[in-house]
Design an enzyme around this catalytic site. Structure first.
Site, PDB file in Angstrom:
ATOM      1  CE  LYS A 123      -3.367  -8.937  -4.068  1.00  0.00           C
ATOM      2  NZ  LYS A 123      -2.044  -8.598  -3.508  1.00  0.00           N
TER       3      LYS A 123
HETATM    4  P1  NAD Z   1      -3.727   1.573   0.529  1.00  0.00           P
HETATM    5  O1  NAD Z   1      -5.160   1.390   0.270  1.00  0.00           O
HETATM    6  O2  NAD Z   1      -3.249   1.626   1.932  1.00  0.00           O
HETATM    7  O3  NAD Z   1      -3.205   2.911  -0.186  1.00  0.00           O
HETATM    8  C1  NAD Z   1      -3.385   3.175  -1.542  1.00  0.00           C
HETATM    9  C2  NAD Z   1      -3.041   4.631  -1.792  1.00  0.00           C
HETATM   10  O4  NAD Z   1      -3.056   4.879  -3.203  1.00  0.00           O
HETATM   11  C3  NAD Z   1      -4.015   5.618  -1.161  1.00  0.00           C
HETATM   12  O5  NAD Z   1      -3.286   6.723  -0.680  1.00  0.00           O
HETATM   13  C4  NAD Z   1      -4.882   6.032  -2.350  1.00  0.00           C
HETATM   14  O6  NAD Z   1      -5.483   7.300  -2.170  1.00  0.00           O
HETATM   15  C5  NAD Z   1      -3.824   6.058  -3.424  1.00  0.00           C
HETATM   16  N1  NAD Z   1      -4.348   6.043  -4.786  1.00  0.00           N
HETATM   17  C6  NAD Z   1      -5.379   5.331  -5.294  1.00  0.00           C
HETATM   18  N2  NAD Z   1      -5.533   5.649  -6.595  1.00  0.00           N
HETATM   19  C7  NAD Z   1      -4.580   6.554  -6.902  1.00  0.00           C
HETATM   20  C8  NAD Z   1      -4.230   7.258  -8.074  1.00  0.00           C
HETATM   21  N3  NAD Z   1      -4.906   7.083  -9.201  1.00  0.00           N
HETATM   22  N4  NAD Z   1      -3.188   8.134  -8.024  1.00  0.00           N
HETATM   23  C9  NAD Z   1      -2.492   8.313  -6.884  1.00  0.00           C
HETATM   24  N5  NAD Z   1      -2.778   7.670  -5.738  1.00  0.00           N
HETATM   25  C10 NAD Z   1      -3.815   6.807  -5.753  1.00  0.00           C
HETATM   26  O7  NAD Z   1      -2.997   0.403  -0.299  1.00  0.00           O
HETATM   27  P2  NAD Z   1      -1.565  -0.215  -0.039  1.00  0.00           P
HETATM   28  O8  NAD Z   1      -1.716  -1.387   0.850  1.00  0.00           O
HETATM   29  O9  NAD Z   1      -0.605   0.863   0.293  1.00  0.00           O
HETATM   30  O10 NAD Z   1      -1.250  -0.821  -1.488  1.00  0.00           O
HETATM   31  C11 NAD Z   1      -0.720   0.002  -2.516  1.00  0.00           C
HETATM   32  C12 NAD Z   1      -0.109  -0.888  -3.591  1.00  0.00           C
HETATM   33  O11 NAD Z   1       0.915  -1.704  -3.009  1.00  0.00           O
HETATM   34  C13 NAD Z   1      -1.090  -1.868  -4.243  1.00  0.00           C
HETATM   35  O12 NAD Z   1      -0.710  -2.040  -5.596  1.00  0.00           O
HETATM   36  C14 NAD Z   1      -0.839  -3.163  -3.488  1.00  0.00           C
HETATM   37  O13 NAD Z   1      -1.170  -4.315  -4.246  1.00  0.00           O
HETATM   38  C15 NAD Z   1       0.654  -3.070  -3.274  1.00  0.00           C
HETATM   39  N6  NAD Z   1       1.143  -3.895  -2.166  1.00  0.00           N
HETATM   40  C16 NAD Z   1       0.656  -3.720  -0.891  1.00  0.00           C
HETATM   41  C17 NAD Z   1       1.157  -4.505   0.142  1.00  0.00           C
HETATM   42  C18 NAD Z   1       0.743  -4.309   1.568  1.00  0.00           C
HETATM   43  O14 NAD Z   1       1.334  -4.966   2.452  1.00  0.00           O
HETATM   44  N7  NAD Z   1      -0.211  -3.434   1.865  1.00  0.00           N
HETATM   45  C19 NAD Z   1       2.111  -5.500  -0.133  1.00  0.00           C
HETATM   46  C20 NAD Z   1       2.590  -5.639  -1.440  1.00  0.00           C
HETATM   47  C21 NAD Z   1       2.088  -4.818  -2.444  1.00  0.00           C
END
Ligand code: NAD
Length: 414
Positions: A104
């Protein structure tokens, strides 16, 4: 925060290692990262001032294949968070049985404070700083919070300038640059598939099932769209500035349109505002945390009023909260299974890049679904085989066994 992310992960690892009766020294070898790189990233801003950022790339384990894991650009990024997330990647790739290890990376930054050009420059500086340890066959980054296909494109370009055309250096790229069909939506679709299978196990009908989603970014919005198409009622969603709630179900296609036109999920007639703390405690069938880690903790776990938690985010539930939910008979489908759809399709993207041959979307989504569903039932069979075994501990037991076997067979313990 109640506990730091790395301690939370260690607790999860220890439970599974104890259950497996793993040798103490082998457990220590598997638990901690193999390699940690911390870098200083200078940026000359458009106003001429100098700002220095801190970035990380941590490789947890590569016994089963090249390290794989996303890049997060967020003010909460620190070395312990990246350590924990790198370890989760090792056990996620092992659980769904793809030939990758775990890594990561991230930058401690609020990317909204930078212009697009500054963000591009900082990304390129970061690639140069971590280039000694990344590579098409050693460590392949991907998107995570606040990073997207455009940032992956800059990474691919910067790396290719010194190593020749290298689409396989990063996944989550735009399709025009060797990205895979189906990658953008893969994590959210995978979360929905995990929820669908979990619903079958608990005899909860999908049609009309109520769902609350924290975070409406890549993962949350694709989960909402997919679950809406399954007939679920998405009653609340949120972003960092707050939530919206409609007990009858939010019209998700309309919300997407509103988001596209206004840039926000807020201020529409589709739902009422709700604060982020209350949203987590809404009565519903499924709660999907899809934002940050550590959001379900000892202070709010008692108030959860759902039948199941499906972890879209990485590390959203602390160990103390896990215990509370276990006592309340709220099963948790763990992150390393529930959000693995993204890394599975990232693996297919990398394979396509190595082959220079690209597959149709249907082939990719069918393959991803099969891998995820098979892994789900492997995990649930183990969890149901013993009285006191959570899905999370079962998932870690399967994946720790796979990594341990690879480490031992490669002679790394002799
Ligand atoms: P992203 O940046 O696209 O979206 C994150 C979202 O969370 C945004 O809408 C943001 O406004 C919101 N957010 C941030 N803080 C917040 C809070 N305190 N309360 C409510 N909403 C809040 O990110 P993503 O890629 O969707 O990733 C989200 C999670 O999923 C992370 O934990 C990431 O590690 C995990 N994840 C992502 C992927 C991927 O392919 N993108 C894969 C596996 C896991």
């Amino acid at each position: 925060m109640e506990i730091n992310n790395f301690k939370a992960y260690c607790d999860q690892f220890d439970r599974a290692a104890t259950e497996l009766g793993l040798d103490e020294n082998l457990a220590a070898l598997l638990k901690y990262p193999d390699r940690e790189l911390s870098v200083e990233l200078p940026l000359i801003r458009e106003d001429g001032s100098l700002k220095v950022f801190r970035g990380y790339r941590i490789q947890h384990n590569d016994a089963r294949g090249p390290c794989k894991g996303g890049l997060r650009f967020h003010p909460q990024v620190d070395i312990d968070e990246v350590r924990a997330l790198s370890a989760l990647m090792t056990f996620k790739t092992a659980l769904v049985n793809i030939p990758f290890g775990g890594a990561k990376g991230g930058i401690h930054i609020d990317p909204t404070e930078l212009t697009s050009r500054e963000l591009e420059q900082l990304t390129r500086t970061f690639v140069r700083a971590i280039s000694p340890i990344i590579g098409v066959h050693t460590d392949i980054p991907a998107p995570d919070m606040n990073t997207n296909a455009q940032i992956m494109a800059w990474i691919m370009d910067e790396y290719s300038q010194t190593h020749g055309y290298s689409p396989g250096i990063v996944t989550g790229k735009p399709i025009s640059l060797g990205g895979s069909k189906g990658r953008e939506e893969a994590t959210g679709v995978g979360v929905s598939i995990a929820l669908r299978e979990a619903a079958k196990c608990r005899n909860i009908p999908l049609e009309g099932a109520s769902v609350v989603i924290q975070g409406y970014g890549n993962v949350g919005s694709w989960a909402a769209r997919t679950l809406h198409s399954y007939g679920c009622r998405i009653i609340a969603v949120s972003d960092a500035s707050g939530g919206i709630f409609n007990p009858n179900g939010i019209d998700i296609p309309e919300l997407q349109l509103h988001l596209k036109n206004s840039g926000s999920i807020h201020n529409s007639s589709l739902a009422e505002p709700i604060d982020n703390d209350s949203l987590l405690c809404l009565e519903c069938d499924f709660l999907i945390p899809a934002a940050l880690g550590g959001v379900i903790h000892k202070m709010n776990a008692e108030c959860l009023n759902c039948k199941m938690v499906i972890e879209g985010a990485n590390g959203p539930t602390t160990p103390t909260a896990d215990e509370v939910l276990w006592r309340k008979n709220i099963p948790v489908i763990p992150d390393i299974l529930a959000n693995a759809g993204g890394v599975i399709v990232s693996y297919y993207e990398w394979v396509q890049n190595l082959q220079r041959h690209y597959w149709e979307e249907e082939e990719i989504s069918t393959k991803m679904e099969k891998k995820l569903v098979d892994s789900f039932y492997e995990m649930s069979a183990l969890a149901h085989s013993k009285k006191e075994l959570s899905y999370r501990t079962a998932a870690f037991m399967i994946s720790i066994n796979r990594v341990a076997s690879a480490v031992q067979m490669r002679g790394r313990t002799t």
